[in-house]
Motif scaffolding. Structure first.
Motif, PDB file in Angstrom:
ATOM      1  N   TYR A  12       0.832  -1.209   0.000  1.00  0.00           N
ATOM      2  CA  TYR A  12       0.000   0.000   0.000  1.00  0.00           C
ATOM      3  C   TYR A  12       0.860   1.250   0.000  1.00  0.00           C
ATOM      4  O   TYR A  12       1.674   1.465   0.894  1.00  0.00           O
ATOM      5  CB  TYR A  12      -0.910   0.006   1.224  1.00  0.00           C
ATOM      6  CG  TYR A  12      -1.813   1.220   1.274  1.00  0.00           C
ATOM      7  CD1 TYR A  12      -2.783   1.421   0.299  1.00  0.00           C
ATOM      8  CD2 TYR A  12      -1.684   2.165   2.282  1.00  0.00           C
ATOM      9  CE1 TYR A  12      -3.611   2.540   0.331  1.00  0.00           C
ATOM     10  CE2 TYR A  12      -2.512   3.282   2.331  1.00  0.00           C
ATOM     11  CZ  TYR A  12      -3.472   3.455   1.338  1.00  0.00           C
ATOM     12  OH  TYR A  12      -4.282   4.560   1.371  1.00  0.00           O
ATOM     13  N   GLU A  16      -7.383   4.354  -2.982  1.00  0.00           N
ATOM     14  CA  GLU A  16      -8.506   3.687  -2.337  1.00  0.00           C
ATOM     15  C   GLU A  16      -8.599   2.249  -2.820  1.00  0.00           C
ATOM     16  O   GLU A  16      -8.692   1.999  -4.025  1.00  0.00           O
ATOM     17  CB  GLU A  16      -9.819   4.413  -2.636  1.00  0.00           C
ATOM     18  CG  GLU A  16     -11.019   3.797  -1.927  1.00  0.00           C
ATOM     19  CD  GLU A  16     -12.296   4.572  -2.165  1.00  0.00           C
ATOM     20  OE1 GLU A  16     -12.767   5.243  -1.229  1.00  0.00           O
ATOM     21  OE2 GLU A  16     -12.831   4.496  -3.281  1.00  0.00           O
ATOM     22  N   THR A  56      -9.254   0.245   2.484  1.00  0.00           N
ATOM     23  CA  THR A  56      -8.249   1.291   2.697  1.00  0.00           C
ATOM     24  C   THR A  56      -7.981   1.551   4.178  1.00  0.00           C
ATOM     25  O   THR A  56      -6.820   1.682   4.593  1.00  0.00           O
ATOM     26  CB  THR A  56      -8.694   2.596   2.015  1.00  0.00           C
ATOM     27  OG1 THR A  56      -9.087   2.318   0.672  1.00  0.00           O
ATOM     28  CG2 THR A  56      -7.568   3.607   2.013  1.00  0.00           C
ATOM     29  N   ARG A  93      -7.929  -0.864  -7.074  1.00  0.00           N
ATOM     30  CA  ARG A  93      -7.289   0.335  -6.533  1.00  0.00           C
ATOM     31  C   ARG A  93      -7.725   1.516  -7.370  1.00  0.00           C
ATOM     32  O   ARG A  93      -7.497   1.547  -8.585  1.00  0.00           O
ATOM     33  CB  ARG A  93      -5.764   0.199  -6.563  1.00  0.00           C
ATOM     34  CG  ARG A  93      -5.028   1.438  -6.004  1.00  0.00           C
ATOM     35  CD  ARG A  93      -3.524   1.295  -6.115  1.00  0.00           C
ATOM     36  NE  ARG A  93      -3.112   1.128  -7.502  1.00  0.00           N
ATOM     37  CZ  ARG A  93      -2.189   0.261  -7.902  1.00  0.00           C
ATOM     38  NH1 ARG A  93      -1.603  -0.539  -7.029  1.00  0.00           N
ATOM     39  NH2 ARG A  93      -1.862   0.181  -9.185  1.00  0.00           N
TER      40      ARG A  93
END
Length: 235
Positions: A12, A16, A56, A93
């Motif tokens: 990450y 989102e 997220t 994503r």
């Protein structure tokens, strides 16, 4: 009556993340060892449903472990139609698909839930479960795939739709009142009829078997869980 575990990693760096997920028959999704979501909305052979879940808020900067546990009933009952499939998901994503459930997703049979016992609670409620905490490991948080292997793709003709209602909301915990103790048997009461799941904090000085009986009938001072007609409200 089989339990399987699926695992993949997300690096990450922002954006989102959402996952669209379906499982036959039920699932629980963890991120870095914490429960994020659970609870499959049951559908029909010609039309079934997926959840769209926002990941997220559960992700941290860098590498993350996403772990999905799936319970496949493998039979139909009053509240479930067997679709004969396992897990299907799409990870996105910022609206772009970055991963799907194919052979790149590694899986294994659960070492903690016992598969294949097929012990019914009732015809309506389906199977109970058996769990062996001695076999727990750090699989939900480590970055190892040891013991896992590539998953198998299963073809099916299911038409998917998004879940038509909101997922259940977790409320505050209720404290069960201890009513009675006799030897190693304890009776607890929540004081009202509720729906949810149980938490126990247990300290055992030696290896211990725990049987949890639930119901509304009290017989001989304790929960009447086993009936002559084969019903058995216990795990």
């Amino acid at each position: 009556d089989e339990f399987a575990e699926f695992k993949f990693f997300v690096n990450y760096g922002g954006g989102e993340y959402k996952i669209k997920i379906f499982a036959d028959s039920d699932y629980i999704l963890y991120v870095n060892g914490k429960v994020a979501f659970f609870g499959q909305y049951h559908g029909y052979k010609e039309r079934s449903f997926y959840d769209t879940l926002k990941l997220t808020d559960f992700l941290k900067k860098g590498d993350n472990v996403v772990f999905i546990e799936v319970w496949h009933y493998g039979n139909s009952n009053f509240s479930h139609i067997d679709l004969g499939v396992g897990l299907s998901f799409e990870l996105c994503r910022d609206g772009e698909t970055v991963l799907v459930s194919d052979e790149r997703i590694f899986s294994r049979k659960s070492p903690v839930y016992k598969s294949g016992i097929k012990k019914e609670i009732t015809m309506q409620l389906g199977y109970t479960f058996f769990y062996d905490a001695r076999n727990e490991d750090d699989v939900k948080t480590n970055f190892s795939l040891q013991g896992f292997s590539e998953s198998t793709i299963v073809k099916n003709a299911i038409v998917f739709s998004e879940r038509p209602n909101e997922k259940l909301t977790e409320r505050e915990r209720l404290i069960a009142k201890p009513i009675k103790q006799e030897g190693s048997v304890y009776l607890f009461d929540l004081g009202k009829e509720v729906s949810g799941y149980l938490f126990f904090d247990l300290i055992c000085e030696e290896e211990t078997q725990l049987k949890i009986c639930f119901g509304e009938h009290i017989t001989g001072g304790f929960v009447r869980a086993v009936f002559d007609n084969g019903r058995d409200f216990s795990v």
